[in-house]
Design an enzyme around this catalytic site. Structure first.
Site, PDB file in Angstrom:
ATOM      1  N   CYS A 407      39.605  43.265  47.616  1.00 26.83           N
ATOM      2  CA  CYS A 407      40.484  43.089  48.777  1.00 26.83           C
ATOM      3  C   CYS A 407      41.223  44.385  49.104  1.00 26.83           C
ATOM      4  O   CYS A 407      40.657  45.269  49.743  1.00 26.83           O
ATOM      5  CB  CYS A 407      41.424  41.913  48.548  1.00 26.83           C
ATOM      6  SG  CYS A 407      41.995  41.211  50.095  1.00 26.83           S
ATOM      7  N   HIS A 550      38.021  37.635  47.316  1.00 25.18           N
ATOM      8  CA  HIS A 550      38.560  37.594  45.948  1.00 25.18           C
ATOM      9  C   HIS A 550      37.607  36.783  45.075  1.00 25.18           C
ATOM     10  O   HIS A 550      37.870  35.604  44.812  1.00 25.18           O
ATOM     11  CB  HIS A 550      39.930  36.919  45.935  1.00 25.18           C
ATOM     12  CG  HIS A 550      41.013  37.731  46.554  1.00 25.18           C
ATOM     13  ND1 HIS A 550      41.776  38.605  45.832  1.00 25.18           N
ATOM     14  CD2 HIS A 550      41.444  37.810  47.824  1.00 25.18           C
ATOM     15  CE1 HIS A 550      42.647  39.187  46.634  1.00 25.18           C
ATOM     16  NE2 HIS A 550      42.470  38.723  47.850  1.00 25.18           N
ATOM     17  N   GLU A 552      37.312  36.672  42.094  1.00 21.40           N
ATOM     18  CA  GLU A 552      37.919  36.242  40.821  1.00 21.40           C
ATOM     19  C   GLU A 552      38.337  34.777  40.839  1.00 21.40           C
ATOM     20  O   GLU A 552      38.482  34.157  39.784  1.00 21.40           O
ATOM     21  CB  GLU A 552      39.116  37.128  40.459  1.00 21.40           C
ATOM     22  CG  GLU A 552      40.360  37.007  41.339  1.00 21.40           C
ATOM     23  CD  GLU A 552      40.351  37.950  42.534  1.00 21.40           C
ATOM     24  OE1 GLU A 552      39.254  38.372  42.955  1.00 21.40           O
ATOM     25  OE2 GLU A 552      41.447  38.263  43.044  1.00 21.40           O
TER      26      GLU A 552
HETATM   27  N1  GLN Z   1      47.137  43.657  51.954  1.00 15.78           N
HETATM   28  C1  GLN Z   1      45.775  43.556  52.300  1.00 15.78           C
HETATM   29  C2  GLN Z   1      45.544  42.641  53.487  1.00 15.78           C
HETATM   30  O1  GLN Z   1      46.386  41.853  53.820  1.00 15.78           O
HETATM   31  C3  GLN Z   1      44.948  43.104  51.127  1.00 15.78           C
HETATM   32  C4  GLN Z   1      45.247  41.700  50.740  1.00 15.78           C
HETATM   33  C5  GLN Z   1      44.813  41.357  49.350  1.00 15.78           C
HETATM   34  O2  GLN Z   1      44.509  42.224  48.555  1.00 15.78           O
HETATM   35  N2  GLN Z   1      44.828  40.092  49.046  1.00 15.78           N
HETATM   36  O3  GLN Z   1      44.505  42.688  54.099  1.00 15.78           O
END
Ligand code: GLN
Length: 625
Positions: A407, A550, A552
């Protein structure tokens, strides 16, 4: 009739109630039962979405886009189930439920009160959600574990405790059992029972009688027989009903510890589990889970070779902030038969200005990064520490060290490439002298003269924070031709389309994509419309992978998340990666039920007006999924 097991806690919170609850569920699953779980969090927040990870641990994301307490992750992983946002009850949610009914006039002019209206709403909620199929059978669960967060006696949990007191009569004695988790402090080798006596006393005063008292010892010494007898005597239970849970080599041993103390036997009798119709296929499934679990935990102790991973993040002081990432690494290391060592690196300490301000921290942080077998940059929000992450990524890319970006880590990998390979002169961040080049609109305001390479997604609300990100299970389609070379695709057994959970507000800037790809950084996975960049992988590198999703959140002890598995395997060496890629082709199974993967509904939801304007507006979540 569903069997309910309430798991409550006393003395202090954070002593592993979630692990005890999920281990109990796992044990019942090995007995052939279908198990689901509900977590009650007695806070006012509607969900965990707006909560700070450094205070509450990671925000766990579900298929339906629910942003929930990390304990739901424990349940999904241990029980191998898929839960919904309704499996996490909060004070905010039940109050909202009751207030909405009141506004509709459902209470027909009555005074609306905590008892019976709120307590009824809680009980109805639990009954409804406990019947939702959660595993691959797609049928109603036999058992529902209900974990009550916090400690009994808190003002916050009072309505829930009262609801559960009523619930035992609603469902009947043989369908409701209570496990109370208490702390037994070890003071200079002496195991103290008074806190347990006090909390059990309080519990009884509220009308709940414990069937099992699970005594947590935060040392490696097991519960002594004398302590057990004393607790039995003063808490008015049989010694068999007192279970000791001391610190173990890993949490994966907890189910076996509980099993060795006869917990299944006790619950079988207490809940008349023999009356549940268990098919031979389910018995067989249970047996196979038990065997594989045992194999996994015993095998774990025999690993001598290690694999070290530098986790470069910003919430490294509170490890629960990265709970699922750590679990994914653990599951992957287990598969590769290595002992996992995590180097926790506070990304800010890698930044050049620290060399003067905090030289020891700076050098320590870099020593950990360069000494690791692999470098991971996980998800996160806000600008602090970003430059350190970018520097660590640059090092991994140039030194050909295995890298995984999740992400925010994926977005940073793109920024790094744009700055150092493409030479894009974007906006500059915190220190204009040190950090010049491409950036994300999350860290530095976008301007027409220096457009960001990571931009705010058009459909996201600018005014509301809760539940308005791009959330939940969404597909990623691999580009044609990648099957011949992509390692990450091979780890997903060569699938053309994969499903992972998302949680973000920003995306790779569409106008920059062509230029980035032309310069040699391929986005090998995109959304279904091919507009949103979701996965990158470098061709000429042992393992350099980034995902907007994500992954994970979908790891399982016996079925590790593919991108993590590839990363850890690559960190062990090219031959290990090769072996795992081959193994995955035969064994990988997506951990999602068929019905969760609904691209059409998803496409309809995307690009709709600002989500906060509708009450249930979390992308995938709108009931259609
Ligand atoms: N801050 C980034 C976004 O909002 C990444 C978000 C995250 O890592 N969950 O796109």
């Amino acid at each position: 009739m569903t069997k309910y097991i309430l798991v409550s806690g006393g003395v202090v919170s954070g002593i592993g109630k979630g692990v005890i609850a999920s281990s109990t569920g796992l044990l019942l699953k090995t007995a052939g039962l279908k198990v689901t779980a509900i977590k009650i969090d007695p806070y006012m927040n509607i969900d965990a979405g707006t909560m700070r990870p450094s205070e509450h641990g990671e925000v766990y994301v579900l298929n339906d886009g629910g942003e929930v307490d990390l304990d739901l992750g424990n349940y999904e992983r241990y029980l191998d189930v898929t839960l919904s946002r309704d499996n996490n009850i909060t004070t905010g949610k039940v109050y909202r439920d009751v207030i909405e009914k009141e506004r509709r006039g459902d209470y027909l002019g009555k005074t609306v009160q905590i008892v019976p209206h709120l307590t009824n709403a809680i009980q109805e909620w639990i009954e409804r959600v406990s019947k939702i199929p959660a595993d691959e059978t797609g049928t109603e669960p036999d058992v529902c574990i209900v974990e009550l967060g916090g400690t009994v006696g808190d003002i916050e949990s009072a309505p829930f405790v009262e609801a559960m007191r009523q619930f035992q009569f609603r469902v009947g004695h043989e369908n409701f059992a209570l496990i109370h988790v208490s702390l037994v402090p070890d003071m200079h080798g002496e195991q103290k029972t008074k806190p347990t006596q006090t909390t059990v006393h309080a519990l009884r005063g509220l009308g709940l009688l414990p069937d099992l008292i699970a005594c947590r010892l935060t040392v490696s010494k097991p519960l002594e027989t004398a302590t057990k007898e004393k607790i039995s005597m003063f808490c008015h239970v049989h010694p068999d009903q007192v279970i000791g849970v001391h610190d173990l080599a890993s949490v994966y041993h907890v189910p076996l510890l509980l099993q060795s103390q006869g917990i299944v036997k006790y619950l079988r009798k207490r809940l008349n589990l023999d009356s549940v119709n268990i098919s031979p296929a389910m018995l067989e499934r249970g047996q196979s889970i038990e065997n594989r679990w045992k194999q996994m935990t015993t095998g774990q102790e025999r690993f001598f070779e290690t694999v070290s991973i530098a986790l470069v993040g910003k919430y490294t002081d509170f490890k629960d902030s990265y709970m699922s990432v750590v679990k994914s690494l653990e599951h992957s290391a287990l598969r590769c038969q290595r002992r996992l060592i995590i180097h926790w690196v506070e990304s800010e300490n890698l930044q050049p200005e620290m060399q003067e301000q905090e030289p020891a921290k700076y050098h320590d942080a870099w020593r950990l990064v360069v000494g690791a077998d692999g470098i991971l940059v996980p998800g996160g929000f806000g600008s602090r520490g970003i430059e350190g992450m970018i520097l660590a990524i640059k090092w991994a890319r140039e030194q050909k060290k295995p890298f995984l970006g999740i992400c925010l880590g994926f977005q940073c990998a793109v920024i790094e490439w744009c700055r150092n390979v493409l030479g894009l002169q974007g906006s500059s961040s915190t220190n204009i002298l040190l950090y010049i080049g491409a950036n994300s609109a999350e860290f530095v305001p976008d301007s027409p003269s220096s457009p960001s390479v990571v931009v705010f997604m058009p459909e996201i609300s600018k005014t509301h924070m809760g539940g308005t990100m791009r959330l939940g299970l969404r597909p990623t389609v691999f580009s044609e031709g990648t099957e011949s070379w992509s390692k990450v695709r091979a780890l997903y057994a060569g699938a053309g389309k994969i499903w992972e959970r998302h949680r973000h507000r920003y995306e790779i800037s569409p106008p920059h994509v062509e230029q980035i790809e032309a310069s040699g950084l391929p986005f090998i996975g995109k959304d279904e419309k091919g507009e949103r960049m979701q996965c990158l992988e470098l061709l000429d590198h042992p393992y350099f992978v980034g995902l907007q999703a994500h992954p994970e959140f979908c790891t399982r002890p016996l079925n590790p998340s593919p991108p993590f598995l590839g990363f850890v395997a690559a960190a062990c060496g090219p031959s290990v990666l090769q072996a795992q890629m081959e193994a995955q082709r035969k064994t990988f199974k997506p951990p999602h039920p068929e019905h969760a993967m609904v691209s059409e509904a998803l496409l309809r939801n995307e690009g709709e007006p600002l989500p906060t304007e509708t009450p249930q507006a979390n992308g995938v979540a709108n009931g259609s999924a």
